[in-house]
Design a protein around this motif. Sequence first.
Motif, PDB file in Angstrom:
ATOM      1  N   ARG A 190       0.841  -1.187   0.000  1.00 24.71           N
ATOM      2  CA  ARG A 190       0.000   0.000   0.000  1.00 24.71           C
ATOM      3  C   ARG A 190       0.885   1.249   0.000  1.00 24.71           C
ATOM      4  N   ARG A 191       0.564   2.157  -0.906  1.00 18.43           N
ATOM      5  CA  ARG A 191       1.180   3.477  -0.926  1.00 18.43           C
ATOM      6  C   ARG A 191       0.046   4.499  -0.836  1.00 18.43           C
ATOM      7  N   GLY A 192      -0.140   5.030   0.332  1.00 21.57           N
ATOM      8  CA  GLY A 192      -1.289   5.910   0.547  1.00 21.57           C
ATOM      9  C   GLY A 192      -2.565   5.105   0.409  1.00 21.57           C
ATOM     10  N   ASP A 193      -3.410   5.505  -0.509  1.00 23.12           N
ATOM     11  CA  ASP A 193      -4.669   4.787  -0.742  1.00 23.12           C
ATOM     12  C   ASP A 193      -4.527   3.731  -1.833  1.00 23.12           C
ATOM     13  N   GLU A 194      -3.368   3.699  -2.483  1.00 18.94           N
ATOM     14  CA  GLU A 194      -3.168   2.772  -3.594  1.00 18.94           C
ATOM     15  C   GLU A 194      -2.710   1.416  -3.073  1.00 18.94           C
ATOM     16  N   LEU A 195      -3.428   0.346  -3.463  1.00 16.74           N
ATOM     17  CA  LEU A 195      -3.112  -1.010  -3.012  1.00 16.74           C
ATOM     18  C   LEU A 195      -2.870  -1.883  -4.239  1.00 16.74           C
ATOM     19  N   ILE A 196      -1.737  -2.586  -4.282  1.00 13.41           N
ATOM     20  CA  ILE A 196      -1.485  -3.516  -5.385  1.00 13.41           C
ATOM     21  C   ILE A 196      -1.082  -4.874  -4.812  1.00 13.41           C
ATOM     22  N   MET A 197      -1.311  -5.882  -5.617  1.00 11.96           N
ATOM     23  CA  MET A 197      -0.946  -7.241  -5.221  1.00 11.96           C
ATOM     24  C   MET A 197       0.358  -7.635  -5.910  1.00 11.96           C
ATOM     25  N   VAL A 198       1.240  -8.261  -5.163  1.00 16.27           N
ATOM     26  CA  VAL A 198       2.481  -8.812  -5.696  1.00 16.27           C
ATOM     27  C   VAL A 198       2.365 -10.325  -5.627  1.00 16.27           C
ATOM     28  N   THR A 199       2.479 -10.973  -6.779  1.00 15.99           N
ATOM     29  CA  THR A 199       2.223 -12.420  -6.810  1.00 15.99           C
ATOM     30  C   THR A 199       3.337 -13.244  -6.187  1.00 15.99           C
ATOM     31  N   SER A 200       4.554 -12.714  -6.180  1.00 18.37           N
ATOM     32  CA  SER A 200       5.643 -13.478  -5.564  1.00 18.37           C
ATOM     33  C   SER A 200       6.725 -12.516  -5.078  1.00 18.37           C
TER      34      SER A 200
END
Length: 899
Positions: A190-200
Motif C-alpha cells: 500500500r502506498r497511501g490509498d493505492e493497493l497492489i498485489m504482488v504475486t511473488s
Amino acid sequence: MTDYQPPQWINRLMSLLTNQRLWECIEGDLYEMFQIDTEELGLKKARRKYFFRALSFLRFRRLRSNKYSLRRLIFGKTQNTMGLFKNYLKVSWRDLTRNKTFAVVNLVGLVAGFTACLLILQYVFYESSFDKFHEEADLIYRVANDRYQNGDLVQHGTITYPAVGPALQRDFPEVTGYTRMTTGGRTYMRRGDELIMVTSFLYADEFFLDMFNFPMKHGDAATALKEPFSIVLTESAASRFLKPGEEITDLIGETLQIFTSAPLCKVSGILEDVPANSHLEFDLLISYESMVSMSGGAADQSWTWSDFYHYIKLQPGSDPAMLEAKFDEFSVKYFKNGEVSGGVEKFALQPLTDAHLYSDYEYELGNTSNGKIVWLMLIIAIFIVVIAWVNFINLSTSRATERAREIGVRKSLGAVKGHLFWQFLAESVLVNGIALLAAIALTGLLQEPFMLLTGLPLSITSLLTTKVIGIPFVLLFVPAFVLCLVLISIYPSKVLAGFKTTEVVKGRAGLESDSISLRKTLVVFQFVAAMLLVTGTLTIYRQIAFMQDQDLGMNMENNLVLYGPAMASFDSAFIENFGQFKRELTATPGISSVTASSRVFGQQTGRWFQIRNVAKPEVKNLSANYINVDPDFITQFDIDLVAGRNLKPTDYHRQGSLVNKLIINQKAVDHFKFDSPESAVGQKINVLNRDFEIVGVVENYHQRSLHQPLEPIIFVPFYSTDHYFTVKIEDAFKKQAIATVGNVFEKYYPGNYLDYFFMEDFYEDQYQDDQTVKSIAQLFTFLAILIAFLGLYALVMITINKKMKEIAVRKVLGAKITDLIMMLGKDFFLLVFIAILIGVPISYFTLNSWLENYAYNNGVEILVLILAAVGLIGISVLTVLIQIRKISNSNPVDSLKYE
C-alpha cells in the motif's frame, strides 16, 4: 575424348631431368640448392623431389610473366564453375516442373518436417536457456538438502537451515560467496490509498544482487538490500504505484506498507523485470535483515528452521563433486548425527543451470519443467526431419530408372560421372533450399498459435541468436544443415550418376540390389518412427485421462477460492468476524458452505518433524505433512470420516500454542504405528514438544497430482489472515454468487485486495506440462504420419508407373483388383509388418520408462500398441487402394498401344 598432351616445355624439361649424365653433374649442387641429401634419400627420390620443385618454379615464373594467364587461371575457372552451377540449377528446376507430383510430395514433406523442427527447437532451446543469462552461471550452485529419519528419506528438498550458507563459505575455501533467501509467496503493498498485489516476493540478503545478474535500473545493487525493511521492486510492480506525471525514480526513498504488524518498508532500488527464462520469479525483494529482525535473530543463526534457500559460488576450476564429498563431515560437525534437527542431514549441489529442467525436489522456489519431456520433444523433431529426408532419398532413388535415358544421353554426349553427380547434388540443394525458405516463412505464420499452445514466449529470432557452446545457433545451424544436406544427397546422386551407358542403351538400366535393400531399410525406419510417435501420443493421452478419471478422495467442484485478507489484523475479533462472514455468505442462495485453510488442493503442504507416538515411545523421529483448517473443511470437500469426530469450533484458539486437538488421515495411522483408525482416536502424538489428541481419522485423498504418492497428513484446527477462504457455489448460481462473495468480502475486510480462482482449475494446472506435451505430440505425430504416408503414396505411384505394361497385360488376361493389390502392395505391406514387429517392443520399453515419472499410472496398454499397429496397416492399405482404384478404371490399350 582425346588424350591430354603436355606442353612442349614440359617434355623438354622431362628429357633434361631424365638424362643420367646431367643428373650426375648437378648432383653435387642439390644439397646447396634444395637441402636434399641424395645419399640419405636415394637417387630416385631426389630426382622426383627436384623435378616437382623445378616444375613448380618454372610454372610460377611463366604465370608471373603472363598476368593474363594468371588471371585466367584464377577467374576463368571461377566463371566456368558459376556457369556450370547456374546450368545445374536451370536443369534441376525444369526437372521439378516436369515432375510435379514428385516435386509436391518432396516439398510438402520437407516443408512440414523443417517447420516442425524449427517450432520444436524454439521450445527446446527456450526450456534449456534458463538462468544462463547470469554472467557466472557455471560457477553457481544451489544447496539441496535430504533429511533422513530412522533410515528413511523423509524430505528431498531445496530448503535448508539459515546458518548453512555462512558455514559453507567459512569452512570451505572453494566457496567464494553465498546468498540466502526465503519466499513469502503473495503479498499486498500500500502506498497511501493505492493497493497492489504482488504475486511473488523473496526475502533476499545483501549478496543476492551480486551473485545474480538481475539488472538494477535505479539504485545501488551493493547496498539496496543491506538495511532492515528496505525493498527493491521490479519495473512492472513499481509502475503500478505511479501517479500521473510521476517517474519511476520518484519511488526511490518512498515508504510502503507491506506488513500490518511491521514497520513501513523503504524503496531502495528498481530492477528490470525478471527475464522469463529465470527459475527465480519475483516482483519484490525484501531485505533478509527484515526477516532476521522479525524472527528475533532465528533467521540468521538457526540450525533447525528449515525454510531457507541457499546458493553458493565456487572458485573457477573447483570440482563440485569433490566439495560434495566433504559434506558428510560438515553434516556431522553441525548436526551431530541427528541430535540437532532430529534427522540425518545430507547436502548436495545442483548447478544453477539445471534447476529448471532437472528438479525432482520438494518446496521448489521457482519455475521448473521436466527435462525428459524437453528431450522427448527434441527426439520428435529429429524423427520428423529424418522421416522427411528418408522420403527424399527413397523418392530420388525410386525415380532413378525413369531418368536412365536422360543419363544415357548425357553420357553419350560426353558427360562424365562427376558432372552428373554435381547435377543431381544441385537438384537436392534446390529442393531442400526451397523447402527451408518456405519452412521459415511458415514458422513465422504459425508462431502465435504455437505460443498459445505452449504458453511460452517463443521466438524464432531468439532461437537463431541463442548461443550454443558460446556460438550463435544460426552459425551452427547453417553448416550443420549444409552438412546433412550433402550427406543425404550423396547417395541418390551417386546412384543416379552410376548408370552405365551400355546398359541404358540395351534397356536394362535399373537399381542395384544394395540400393533396393537400403530403400526398404529406410521405409522400415520411417514406420518404426511413426509407430513410436503414435504409441507415445496415445499413451500420453491415456495417462492424462487415467489421472483425470481417478477418484481423488475429495470433491473440489464449484469451489471458489479467495486469497485471505492479508492486510487485516489478526486479533481476538478475527475469528468472530470470520464466523459472521461465513454466516452471511451461506445465507445467500447458491452458496452452501464456506471454509478456510492454509493450503488448497494442488499445493505442497507444510511439514512437521520429530513427531513421536506418545503411547509408543519407541516410535519417534517421524515426519508428516500438515494443513491448518477450519471445522467445515472436511465436510465441504466430502472427505470421508473413517473414525472419531470432526473438528469443532471449541477446538480452535487464536493463540496457536493453545491448540491441542487434531485429525489425521489413514496414511498417518500406519505411519505413526497405530493398529487401526479406531485405535488411533483418543491417542496422542507429540509435535513441537506438545501433546496433541487425535479426535478423528479421515480417508486418504490426493492433496497433489498423481505424479506424487499419498502422504501422511495432519489437520490442525487453526486459521489466519493469510489463509485461503473457499466458498462452495452451486453451479446454477455461479455468476450471481461470485458478485455476492465480492461484496461481502469488501464489507467484512475493507481495504483488502479481492482476488480469487476456482479450485478445479488450480488443481488441473499441475498437469499443464502433460497437457502441453499431449498437444504438441498430437500435432507433430500427425505431421510425421502425414510425411511418412506421402512418401509411401509416391513410392506406390512410382512402382505402378514402372509396371503399367505388366498391369495392362494382367488386366487383359482377367486379373482382378485383389490380384493387383497383392501384386503391388505385398512388398509394402511386408515392410510395414516388419516395422511393427520392431516398433512394438521398442515402444513398450520406452513408454514404460517414461511412465515411471508418475506415482500412479496404468502402464503401457496392449490396446494402445494394437491400435497403433492396426492404424499403420490401415493407412498403408488405403494408400495402395487409392492408387489401385486409379489404374483399375484405366484402359489397358493406352499402355500397350505402342508395343
